[in-house]
Design a protein around this motif. Structure first.
Motif, PDB file in Angstrom:
ATOM      1  N   ASN A 160      -2.379   6.510  -2.812  1.00 14.97           N
ATOM      2  CA  ASN A 160      -3.335   6.129  -1.670  1.00 14.97           C
ATOM      3  C   ASN A 160      -3.969   4.979  -2.405  1.00 14.97           C
ATOM      4  OD1 ASN A 160      -2.974   8.357  -0.045  1.00 14.97           O
ATOM      5  ND2 ASN A 160      -4.339   9.748  -1.125  1.00 14.97           N
ATOM      6  N   GLN A 161      -3.354   3.737  -2.677  1.00 16.78           N
ATOM      7  CA  GLN A 161      -3.719   2.449  -3.181  1.00 16.78           C
ATOM      8  C   GLN A 161      -3.072   1.325  -2.751  1.00 16.78           C
ATOM      9  OE1 GLN A 161      -3.049   3.932  -7.447  1.00 16.78           O
ATOM     10  NE2 GLN A 161      -5.391   3.051  -7.870  1.00 16.78           N
ATOM     11  N   LEU A 192       1.351   4.195  -7.839  1.00 18.21           N
ATOM     12  CA  LEU A 192       0.365   3.983  -6.916  1.00 18.21           C
ATOM     13  C   LEU A 192       0.105   5.465  -6.264  1.00 18.21           C
ATOM     14  CD1 LEU A 192       1.310   0.765  -5.396  1.00 18.21           C
ATOM     15  CD2 LEU A 192      -0.200   1.044  -7.011  1.00 18.21           C
ATOM     16  N   GLU A 230      -8.537  -0.186  -3.620  1.00 16.25           N
ATOM     17  CA  GLU A 230      -8.689   0.809  -2.395  1.00 16.25           C
ATOM     18  C   GLU A 230      -7.867   0.418  -1.121  1.00 16.25           C
ATOM     19  OE1 GLU A 230     -12.499   1.335  -1.239  1.00 16.25           O
ATOM     20  OE2 GLU A 230     -12.789  -0.841  -0.515  1.00 16.25           O
ATOM     21  N   SER A 231      -7.457  -0.962  -0.973  1.00 18.87           N
ATOM     22  CA  SER A 231      -6.772  -1.483  -0.017  1.00 18.87           C
ATOM     23  C   SER A 231      -5.915  -2.722  -0.521  1.00 18.87           C
ATOM     24  CB  SER A 231      -7.685  -2.124   1.383  1.00 18.87           C
ATOM     25  OG  SER A 231      -8.446  -3.137   0.820  1.00 18.87           O
ATOM     26  N   PHE A 273       1.008  -1.175   0.213  1.00 20.19           N
ATOM     27  CA  PHE A 273       0.105   0.053  -0.159  1.00 20.19           C
ATOM     28  C   PHE A 273       0.853   1.256   0.048  1.00 20.19           C
ATOM     29  CE2 PHE A 273      -2.650   3.415   1.286  1.00 20.19           C
ATOM     30  CZ  PHE A 273      -3.744   3.202   0.970  1.00 20.19           C
ATOM     31  N   LYS A 323      -4.731  -3.116  -8.476  1.00 16.29           N
ATOM     32  CA  LYS A 323      -4.707  -1.848  -7.790  1.00 16.29           C
ATOM     33  C   LYS A 323      -6.158  -1.834  -7.366  1.00 16.29           C
ATOM     34  CE  LYS A 323      -1.920   0.830 -10.764  1.00 16.29           C
ATOM     35  NZ  LYS A 323      -1.759   2.159 -11.464  1.00 16.29           N
TER      36      LYS A 323
END
Length: 300
Positions: free
Chosen positions: A204-205, A202, A247-248, A174, A245
């Motif tokens: 915030n991924q 990336l 969100e978390s 992350f 890719k």
């Protein structure tokens, strides 16, 4: 200027954290130690290769009474991915992994036994006062690294008040950013060591990669891998590597595995539903394909 913390060994891989905030030497050590303690505890509690872990105890038929909230959360999350992925991602693959030779002794010697895959909703009881596995074997390896990465992200944000960093757990990661500049990562070739296919960025991924070549062994002329086809339908597209890719890191980890199993059409549906960036590489024709959400991100 960034600060790379000392490497941490946990969950069968090497972990490193790169911090882009300005921190002093004392903070650097404290942050590293906190991360190491968390990872070592997580491995001790949830690895099926540790005979004293919660997972091993459940697999041995023991009931865990008065479980802590973390155990309840981890197991409930793992169970619910079965429904989220229409039965593709299943934490009950433990028996299949053991039968294929990927056991606690790393024997890599398959057996002739073939236990049917069970639904975690049918065989796993998760209650405030007890947790019981009635049949089968649990393995959380399909999301464990991603889950741990996301937990470290919260630790760095909330306890250490860091804003700019990268958490890398053996290639799953992350990244926030380097002071609002997206972070470049390299996509590893699945069969040629030390070679990279391309780069991506990336912001915030979470990011994860998966490949049947990562853990593969041969027995009696047959190749086995750690990827279990939970659909029981032979795949025809057979990518050699997938890259996600999300969100978390945990979501990326889960769908990197799913992408190896389902058809491209099914994966496109998941990508739209989950807002995923998806890419795959096939060795035979040297093809690298991706959807629009996988393209490089820019400062928002």
């Amino acid at each position: 200027m960034s600060t790379t913390l000392p490497t941490i060994g946990a969950l069968g891989t090497s972990w490193w954290i790169e911090v882009f905030d300005n921190i002093d030497e004392k903070s650097r050590q404290v942050i590293h130690d906190d991360c190491a303690v968390f990872l070592q505890a997580f491995e001790k509690q949830y690895s099926r290769f540790n005979p004293d872990s919660y997972i091993s105890k459940l697999n041995a038929g023991q009931t865990i009474t008065n479980p802590n909230q973390e155990l309840i959360d981890v197991l409930a999350f793992g169970r619910d991915q079965f429904e989220r992925t229409n039965g593709i991602f299943n934490i009950m693959v433990g028996s299949a992994l053991i039968e294929s030779g990927y056991d606690a002794e790393y024997s890599f010697t398959p057996t002739t036994k073939k236990t049917p895959l069970l639904s975690p909703y049918e065989t796993l009881t998760i209650a405030p006062d007890h947790v019981t596995l009635h049949q089968g074997q649990i393995d959380i390896g399909g999301f464990g690294k991603g889950y741990a990465i996301d937990a470290l992200v919260l630790l760095l944000h909330k306890k250490h008040h860091l804003k700019y960093f990268l958490v890398n757990g053996g290639g799953d990661m992350f990244a926030t950013s380097d002071n609002e500049t997206p972070i470049t990562v390299y996509l590893e070739h699945p069969t040629v060591a030390g070679t990279y296919l391309t780069t991506t960025t990336l912001y915030n991924q979470g990011f994860a990669a998966s490949s049947p070549h990562k853990r593969a062994w041969q027995f009696a002329g047959t190749t086995y891998t750690h990827i279990i086809n939970t659909t029981n339908v032979p795949t025809t597209h057979n990518p050699d590597a997938t890259f996600i890719k999300a969100e978390s890191a945990c979501t990326a980890d889960i769908f990197a595995t799913v992408a190896l199993i389902v058809t491209p059409a099914a994966m496109n549906s998941f990508a739209e539903q989950e807002e995923l960036g998806v890419a795959s590489y096939t060795v035979s024709d040297n093809s690298f394909i991706h959807n629009h959400a996988f393209v490089d991100v820019h400062k928002k």
